[in-house]
Design an enzyme around this catalytic site. Structure first.
Site, PDB file in Angstrom:
ATOM      1  N   GLU A   2      -1.783  -4.810   8.569  1.00 28.75           N
ATOM      2  CA  GLU A   2      -0.881  -3.795   8.020  1.00 28.75           C
ATOM      3  C   GLU A   2       0.499  -3.932   8.653  1.00 28.75           C
ATOM      4  O   GLU A   2       0.658  -3.705   9.859  1.00 28.75           O
ATOM      5  CB  GLU A   2      -1.482  -2.405   8.316  1.00 28.75           C
ATOM      6  CG  GLU A   2      -0.675  -1.244   7.788  1.00 28.75           C
ATOM      7  CD  GLU A   2      -1.412   0.085   7.927  1.00 28.75           C
ATOM      8  OE1 GLU A   2      -2.411   0.147   8.685  1.00 28.75           O
ATOM      9  OE2 GLU A   2      -0.975   1.050   7.291  1.00 28.75           O
ATOM     10  N   ASP A  54      -3.744   4.851  -0.561  1.00 32.23           N
ATOM     11  CA  ASP A  54      -4.326   5.464   0.641  1.00 32.23           C
ATOM     12  C   ASP A  54      -4.219   6.974   0.524  1.00 32.23           C
ATOM     13  O   ASP A  54      -3.118   7.521   0.476  1.00 32.23           O
ATOM     14  CB  ASP A  54      -3.557   4.964   1.871  1.00 32.23           C
ATOM     15  CG  ASP A  54      -4.107   5.527   3.175  1.00 32.23           C
ATOM     16  OD1 ASP A  54      -5.080   6.309   3.136  1.00 32.23           O
ATOM     17  OD2 ASP A  54      -3.556   5.179   4.246  1.00 32.23           O
ATOM     18  N   LYS A 100       0.851  -1.197   0.000  1.00 34.17           N
ATOM     19  CA  LYS A 100       0.000   0.000   0.000  1.00 34.17           C
ATOM     20  C   LYS A 100       0.876   1.233   0.000  1.00 34.17           C
ATOM     21  O   LYS A 100       1.828   1.312   0.794  1.00 34.17           O
ATOM     22  CB  LYS A 100      -0.907   0.008   1.236  1.00 34.17           C
ATOM     23  CG  LYS A 100      -1.952   1.126   1.219  1.00 34.17           C
ATOM     24  CD  LYS A 100      -2.895   1.001   2.396  1.00 34.17           C
ATOM     25  CE  LYS A 100      -2.313   1.645   3.637  1.00 34.17           C
ATOM     26  NZ  LYS A 100      -3.172   1.457   4.830  1.00 34.17           N
ATOM     27  N   ASN A 155      -5.624   9.174   2.723  1.00 33.58           N
ATOM     28  CA  ASN A 155      -5.659   9.855   4.028  1.00 33.58           C
ATOM     29  C   ASN A 155      -6.584  11.073   4.047  1.00 33.58           C
ATOM     30  O   ASN A 155      -6.206  12.129   4.589  1.00 33.58           O
ATOM     31  CB  ASN A 155      -4.250  10.254   4.478  1.00 33.58           C
ATOM     32  CG  ASN A 155      -3.460   9.075   5.024  1.00 33.58           C
ATOM     33  OD1 ASN A 155      -2.540   8.595   4.361  1.00 33.58           O
ATOM     34  ND2 ASN A 155      -3.820   8.571   6.192  1.00 33.58           N
ATOM     35  N   HIS A 197      -6.239  -1.251  11.458  1.00 36.80           N
ATOM     36  CA  HIS A 197      -5.311  -0.148  11.190  1.00 36.80           C
ATOM     37  C   HIS A 197      -4.111  -0.210  12.139  1.00 36.80           C
ATOM     38  O   HIS A 197      -4.281  -0.238  13.360  1.00 36.80           O
ATOM     39  CB  HIS A 197      -6.066   1.174  11.385  1.00 36.80           C
ATOM     40  CG  HIS A 197      -5.231   2.402  11.243  1.00 36.80           C
ATOM     41  ND1 HIS A 197      -5.039   3.298  12.261  1.00 36.80           N
ATOM     42  CD2 HIS A 197      -4.526   2.886  10.194  1.00 36.80           C
ATOM     43  CE1 HIS A 197      -4.273   4.291  11.837  1.00 36.80           C
ATOM     44  NE2 HIS A 197      -3.944   4.069  10.590  1.00 36.80           N
ATOM     45  N   GLU A 229      -8.095   3.784  -0.026  1.00 40.17           N
ATOM     46  CA  GLU A 229      -8.354   4.019   1.402  1.00 40.17           C
ATOM     47  C   GLU A 229      -8.582   5.507   1.651  1.00 40.17           C
ATOM     48  O   GLU A 229      -7.828   6.347   1.154  1.00 40.17           O
ATOM     49  CB  GLU A 229      -7.144   3.515   2.187  1.00 40.17           C
ATOM     50  CG  GLU A 229      -7.260   3.649   3.694  1.00 40.17           C
ATOM     51  CD  GLU A 229      -6.121   2.901   4.397  1.00 40.17           C
ATOM     52  OE1 GLU A 229      -5.779   1.778   3.943  1.00 40.17           O
ATOM     53  OE2 GLU A 229      -5.570   3.434   5.369  1.00 40.17           O
ATOM     54  N   GLU A 246      -9.926   4.086   9.999  1.00 40.04           N
ATOM     55  CA  GLU A 246      -8.940   4.557  10.980  1.00 40.04           C
ATOM     56  C   GLU A 246      -9.372   5.869  11.622  1.00 40.04           C
ATOM     57  O   GLU A 246      -8.861   6.219  12.697  1.00 40.04           O
ATOM     58  CB  GLU A 246      -7.559   4.692  10.328  1.00 40.04           C
ATOM     59  CG  GLU A 246      -7.455   5.808   9.324  1.00 40.04           C
ATOM     60  CD  GLU A 246      -6.076   5.871   8.679  1.00 40.04           C
ATOM     61  OE1 GLU A 246      -5.822   5.056   7.787  1.00 40.04           O
ATOM     62  OE2 GLU A 246      -5.272   6.720   9.081  1.00 40.04           O
ATOM     63  N   LYS A 288       0.946   5.739  -0.375  1.00 40.11           N
ATOM     64  CA  LYS A 288       0.156   6.950  -0.161  1.00 40.11           C
ATOM     65  C   LYS A 288      -0.070   7.690  -1.476  1.00 40.11           C
ATOM     66  O   LYS A 288       0.821   7.744  -2.333  1.00 40.11           O
ATOM     67  CB  LYS A 288       0.890   7.886   0.813  1.00 40.11           C
ATOM     68  CG  LYS A 288       1.106   7.299   2.200  1.00 40.11           C
ATOM     69  CD  LYS A 288      -0.178   7.112   2.957  1.00 40.11           C
ATOM     70  CE  LYS A 288       0.098   6.650   4.385  1.00 40.11           C
ATOM     71  NZ  LYS A 288      -1.141   6.320   5.107  1.00 40.11           N
TER      72      LYS A 288
HETATM   73 MG    MG Z   1      -4.611   4.993   6.167  1.00 41.17          MG
END
Ligand code: MG
Length: 361
Positions: free
Chosen positions: A313, A191, A160, A193, A293, A217, A243, A162
């Site tokens: 994770e 992800d 994964k 965020n 998470h 995500e 999360e 970002k």
């Molecule tokens: Mg995350």
């Protein structure tokens, strides 16, 4: 059996490398509960950002005095303490304080009957798939690829990375390079965020879909379920979220809205093992798997027990063990993309007493 005492302390653990936005530490609040039988249990709360001092105060001033004399039944204590903390709110630092106590009570109960936590909760599997993960949006591309190569070399087959850069072309370029590096068969996830709004998420996912991410995500602010529903109509990609959902009710709403395809509760942020298991049960009822998470040492143990699981994770160099927090290895391991737990009685997490203290003020 009755609770005789509950002690709490807080520590600051430097990270090996800062997370995006300059986060350079994880804070830790450790709770030690002792019973009149001589059994003890250890719990913890964790936060990379704000809240450790408030959690420490809530445990010390509002939870610990109440606990003395109670039977150490985690579910009963959780409901009673939650009512006690209601004026401070149901999520946020209240939930983190509840988590520290709840994890200690589960550890105590498991040790009292001489079982690993996993066996007490009910082991459903011997291993759970793990994916490699890092907080790497600020890494230059060559360092991102070095990190991914390291994960491959460790035997990972799921990764994964970002996304959510100010320039969506930067994300597409990086995800393309990672997909090239891991190959077409690997599981790749992205992800964001919560960095996007609706138009930017539509645009970004239009770019990223061609790299076949297994899920995206937190494409949007976590509690904006209507925006998720609108984005859902514009993309075929599954959504992972959780999360930043802090209560059972928040997960129930996301599941009910049909926008949570992979549920990612953080065992500390939702208030401990007790609510985590309730959330995992609700997710399973909705045919949604759980991918806890962070907190790999604890998350793995829970993932071995929940009815429906996706992955755990394997966060790069930020296990409690990596941060030097533990007296000895927990017994949780990731090897060749699979996580296992062999802990001895309790959850196996024993925190060092000589950790740096949380700075005051
Ligand atoms: Mg995350």
């Amino acid at each position: 059996m009755r609770i005789e005492s509950a002690a709490v302390r807080a520590h600051r653990l430097p990270l090996h490398r800062s997370w995006d936005g300059g986060v350079d530490k994880n804070d830790l609040v450790v709770v030690e509960v002792a019973a009149d039988t001589g059994h003890t249990g250890t719990g913890f709360a964790w936060t990379p950002g704000a809240g450790a001092g408030a959690v420490l105060a809530l445990v010390r001033d509002d939870c610990a005095p109440a606990l003395v004399g109670w039977a150490p039944d985690p579910g009963v204590c959780w409901d009673a303490l939650r009512a006690r903390l209601a004026d401070a709110g149901s999520g946020g630092v209240s939930a983190m304080a509840l988590a520290a106590v709840d994890i200690a009570l589960w550890d105590l109960r498991a040790k009292a009957v001489g079982l690993p936590l996993v066996e007490l909760l009910g082991r459903r599997r011997d291993a759970v798939p793990a994916y490699a993960s890092g907080v790497n949006l600020d890494y230059p591309k060559d360092e991102l690829l070095d990190q991914v190569r390291g994960w491959k070399a460790a035997g990972h087959r799921a990764f994964k990375v970002k996304v959510g850069s100010a320039d969506p072309a930067r994300d597409a370029d990086r995800v393309a390079a990672v997909r090239e590096e891991v190959g077409p068969e690997a599981v790749l996830m992205v992800d964001a965020n919560q960095r996007w709004d609706l138009p930017s998420a539509v645009r970004a996912l239009g770019e990223l879909e061609r790299f076949s991410p297994a899920f995206v995500e937190e494409p949007l602010p976590a509690e904006d379920l209507r925006a998720h529903a609108r984005l859902r109509a514009r993309t075929a990609l599954p959504f992972a979220m959780g999360e930043n959902l802090r209560t059972e009710r928040a997960f129930a709403a996301a599941l009910e809205a049909g926008v949570c395809d992979v549920a990612q509760p953080n065992a500390v942020r939702v208030g401990g093992i007790t609510p985590f298991l309730r959330i995992a049960g609700a997710a399973a009822e909705a045919s949604v798997p759980v991918a806890p998470h962070l907190l790999p040492e604890l998350s793995t143990q829970l993932a071995l027990c929940v009815p429906r699981v996706a992955m755990v994770e394997d966060i790069d160099r930020a296990w409690l063990e990596d941060l030097g927090a533990l007296e000895r290895p927990s017994g949780v391991r990731v090897s060749a993309g699979a996580a296992t737990a062999d802990t001895g009685p309790g959850h196996g997490l024993e925190f060092r007493k000589d950790l740096p203290p949380l700075p005051e003020g």
